[in-house]
Design a protein around this motif. Structure first.
Motif, mmCIF file in Angstrom:
data_model
loop_
_atom_site.group_PDB
_atom_site.id
_atom_site.type_symbol
_atom_site.label_atom_id
_atom_site.label_comp_id
_atom_site.label_asym_id
_atom_site.label_seq_id
_atom_site.Cartn_x
_atom_site.Cartn_y
_atom_site.Cartn_z
ATOM 1 N N VAL A 29 -20.767 0.439 -12.700
ATOM 2 C CA VAL A 29 -19.733 -0.599 -12.833
ATOM 3 C C VAL A 29 -20.357 -1.982 -12.704
ATOM 4 O O VAL A 29 -20.170 -2.858 -13.560
ATOM 5 N N GLU A 30 -21.100 -2.198 -11.633
ATOM 6 C CA GLU A 30 -21.677 -3.523 -11.387
ATOM 7 C C GLU A 30 -22.782 -3.857 -12.377
ATOM 8 O O GLU A 30 -22.991 -5.026 -12.704
ATOM 9 N N GLY A 31 -23.462 -2.840 -12.896
ATOM 10 C CA GLY A 31 -24.460 -3.071 -13.938
ATOM 11 C C GLY A 31 -23.809 -3.586 -15.212
ATOM 12 O O GLY A 31 -24.313 -4.501 -15.866
ATOM 13 N N TRP A 32 -22.667 -3.001 -15.585
ATOM 14 C CA TRP A 32 -21.936 -3.471 -16.761
ATOM 15 C C TRP A 32 -21.444 -4.899 -16.555
ATOM 16 O O TRP A 32 -21.516 -5.725 -17.461
ATOM 17 N N LEU A 33 -20.980 -5.192 -15.336
ATOM 18 C CA LEU A 33 -20.501 -6.544 -15.036
ATOM 19 C C LEU A 33 -21.632 -7.554 -14.948
ATOM 20 O O LEU A 33 -21.442 -8.732 -15.239
ATOM 21 N N GLY A 34 -22.785 -7.105 -14.501
ATOM 22 C CA GLY A 34 -23.917 -8.007 -14.327
ATOM 23 C C GLY A 34 -23.968 -8.652 -12.954
ATOM 24 O O GLY A 34 -24.771 -9.552 -12.718
ATOM 25 N N HIS A 35 -23.134 -8.193 -12.029
ATOM 26 C CA HIS A 35 -23.105 -8.727 -10.662
ATOM 27 C C HIS A 35 -22.284 -7.802 -9.778
ATOM 28 O O HIS A 35 -21.619 -6.889 -10.264
ATOM 29 N N GLY A 36 -22.335 -8.069 -8.489
ATOM 30 C CA GLY A 36 -21.585 -7.275 -7.532
ATOM 31 C C GLY A 36 -20.108 -7.623 -7.524
ATOM 32 O O GLY A 36 -19.669 -8.599 -8.144
ATOM 33 N N LEU A 37 -19.351 -6.814 -6.829
ATOM 34 C CA LEU A 37 -17.913 -7.010 -6.666
ATOM 35 C C LEU A 37 -17.607 -7.403 -5.230
ATOM 36 O O LEU A 37 -18.394 -7.120 -4.324
ATOM 37 N N PRO A 38 -16.459 -8.041 -5.004
ATOM 38 C CA PRO A 38 -16.093 -8.413 -3.634
ATOM 39 C C PRO A 38 -16.014 -7.189 -2.714
ATOM 40 O O PRO A 38 -15.527 -6.131 -3.112
ATOM 41 N N ALA A 39 -16.477 -7.355 -1.495
ATOM 42 C CA ALA A 39 -16.513 -6.258 -0.526
ATOM 43 C C ALA A 39 -15.125 -5.701 -0.229
ATOM 44 O O ALA A 39 -14.961 -4.486 -0.100
ATOM 45 N N ASP A 40 -14.115 -6.574 -0.119
ATOM 46 C CA ASP A 40 -12.778 -6.070 0.196
ATOM 47 C C ASP A 40 -12.228 -5.221 -0.941
ATOM 48 O O ASP A 40 -11.581 -4.203 -0.714
ATOM 49 N N TYR A 41 -12.519 -5.599 -2.163
ATOM 50 C CA TYR A 41 -12.075 -4.819 -3.308
ATOM 51 C C TYR A 41 -12.753 -3.449 -3.338
ATOM 52 O O TYR A 41 -12.106 -2.423 -3.517
ATOM 53 N N ARG A 42 -14.061 -3.421 -3.124
ATOM 54 C CA ARG A 42 -14.783 -2.147 -3.115
ATOM 55 C C ARG A 42 -14.243 -1.217 -2.025
ATOM 56 O O ARG A 42 -14.079 -0.025 -2.236
ATOM 57 N N GLU A 43 -13.961 -1.781 -0.863
ATOM 58 C CA GLU A 43 -13.431 -0.953 0.220
ATOM 59 C C GLU A 43 -12.036 -0.435 -0.100
ATOM 60 O O GLU A 43 -11.711 0.716 0.197
ATOM 61 N N LEU A 44 -11.203 -1.260 -0.724
ATOM 62 C CA LEU A 44 -9.886 -0.804 -1.161
ATOM 63 C C LEU A 44 -10.024 0.379 -2.119
ATOM 64 O O LEU A 44 -9.387 1.418 -1.942
ATOM 65 N N VAL A 45 -10.865 0.235 -3.111
ATOM 66 C CA VAL A 45 -11.045 1.279 -4.117
ATOM 67 C C VAL A 45 -11.608 2.546 -3.489
ATOM 68 O O VAL A 45 -11.131 3.651 -3.769
ATOM 69 N N ASP A 46 -12.623 2.421 -2.646
ATOM 70 C CA ASP A 46 -13.212 3.597 -2.007
ATOM 71 C C ASP A 46 -12.209 4.337 -1.127
ATOM 72 O O ASP A 46 -12.210 5.562 -1.065
ATOM 73 N N GLY A 47 -11.353 3.605 -0.438
ATOM 74 C CA GLY A 47 -10.423 4.241 0.500
ATOM 75 C C GLY A 47 -9.082 4.628 -0.082
ATOM 76 O O GLY A 47 -8.413 5.525 0.433
ATOM 77 N N TYR A 48 -8.662 3.964 -1.173
ATOM 78 C CA TYR A 48 -7.301 4.155 -1.664
ATOM 79 C C TYR A 48 -7.198 4.211 -3.184
ATOM 80 O O TYR A 48 -6.100 4.252 -3.730
ATOM 81 N N GLY A 49 -8.319 4.203 -3.895
ATOM 82 C CA GLY A 49 -8.288 4.174 -5.355
ATOM 83 C C GLY A 49 -7.855 5.473 -5.998
ATOM 84 O O GLY A 49 -7.654 6.484 -5.334
ATOM 85 N N ASP A 50 -7.713 5.430 -7.312
ATOM 86 C CA ASP A 50 -7.160 6.505 -8.132
ATOM 87 C C ASP A 50 -5.768 6.833 -7.619
ATOM 88 O O ASP A 50 -5.413 7.985 -7.367
ATOM 89 N N ALA A 51 -4.981 5.762 -7.472
ATOM 90 C CA ALA A 51 -3.652 5.897 -6.884
ATOM 91 C C ALA A 51 -2.718 4.827 -7.423
ATOM 92 O O ALA A 51 -3.143 3.897 -8.110
ATOM 93 N N ILE A 52 -1.466 4.987 -7.071
ATOM 94 C CA ILE A 52 -0.418 4.040 -7.435
ATOM 95 C C ILE A 52 0.109 3.408 -6.146
ATOM 96 O O ILE A 52 0.445 4.113 -5.197
ATOM 97 N N LEU A 53 0.173 2.093 -6.120
ATOM 98 C CA LEU A 53 0.779 1.359 -5.009
ATOM 99 C C LEU A 53 2.156 0.876 -5.441
ATOM 100 O O LEU A 53 2.323 0.453 -6.594
ATOM 101 N N PHE A 54 3.107 0.936 -4.555
ATOM 102 C CA PHE A 54 4.471 0.461 -4.800
ATOM 103 C C PHE A 54 5.127 1.139 -5.998
ATOM 104 O O PHE A 54 5.981 0.559 -6.648
ATOM 105 N N GLY A 55 4.707 2.331 -6.320
ATOM 106 C CA GLY A 55 5.320 3.088 -7.400
ATOM 107 C C GLY A 55 4.886 2.699 -8.797
ATOM 108 O O GLY A 55 5.246 3.385 -9.755
ATOM 109 N N HIS A 56 4.107 1.607 -8.956
ATOM 110 C CA HIS A 56 3.766 1.147 -10.306
ATOM 111 C C HIS A 56 2.378 0.531 -10.475
ATOM 112 O O HIS A 56 1.930 0.352 -11.602
ATOM 113 N N LEU A 57 1.707 0.156 -9.404
ATOM 114 C CA LEU A 57 0.427 -0.554 -9.531
ATOM 115 C C LEU A 57 -0.728 0.442 -9.439
ATOM 116 O O LEU A 57 -1.071 0.922 -8.355
ATOM 117 N N PHE A 58 -1.343 0.731 -10.584
ATOM 118 C CA PHE A 58 -2.444 1.690 -10.657
ATOM 119 C C PHE A 58 -3.747 1.008 -10.264
ATOM 120 O O PHE A 58 -4.125 -0.019 -10.828
#
Length: 176
Positions: A29-58
């Protein structure tokens, strides 16, 4: 890197994903982007990703049913096509237009959440690109602040239903 441990647990509850994405997946992912991602975002994805929040936010995960890299590539292409003729893109988004990163998709109306770096690449904001009535909502403070506004203050972008549950795994997620 910003210390983010515990932020998501206080907002969403205990981690739902106990196996973080592999280093190889994040590197792709970061290779395609050419840089790293924010730490809070990575932690959100690692802990809660592949999911729907509030019934609609993938929120995709690098190793989910709709892998994060594929999601980012497709949504970025579609975003650029959809907003080709839109003139009222906020300056903070327009100035880094080629660097905005789709990170979540709202299935109610097709809106896309974007990570928006500042010109230095050291500070990230979130923007919501409204697809049905083209426009943007820019939130200073990144993913943590954006979700805090939704969860604690119940301040949702225009047209978003405030459905529940807060977190729900994607059906047939390979992360279960």
């Amino acid at each position: 890197m910003t210390e983010v441990t515990g932020v998501w647990e206080s907002l969403i509850g205990e981690r739902e994903r106990f196996r973080s994405a592999s280093v190889r997946s994040w590197e792709a992912v970061e290779g395609w982007l050419g840089h790293g991602l924010p730490a809070d975002y990575r932690e959100l994805v690692d802990g809660y990703g592949d999911a729907i929040l509030f019934g609609h936010l993938f929120v995709p995960h690098p190793e989910g049913g709709d892998p994060l890299l594929t999601f980012m590539q497709e949504e970025k292409r579609d975003l650029h096509a959809a907003f080709l003729d839109v003139r009222e893109i906020p300056a903070s988004v327009q100035s880094v237009w080629d660097c905005v990163i789709p990170w979540a998709y709202h299935d109610w109306n097709g809106d896309v959440c974007l990570l928006v770096p500042d010109r230095s690449g050291n500070h990230w904001n979130v923007a919501v690109a409204f697809r049905q009535c083209p426009g943007f909502l820019v939130i200073d403070g990144g993913v943590t602040e954006f979700l805090r506004l939704l969860i604690e203050e119940r301040r949702f972008p225009r047209g978003w239903p405030t459905g529940n549950p807060l977190w729900q795994s994607m059906p047939d997620s390979p992360l279960v």
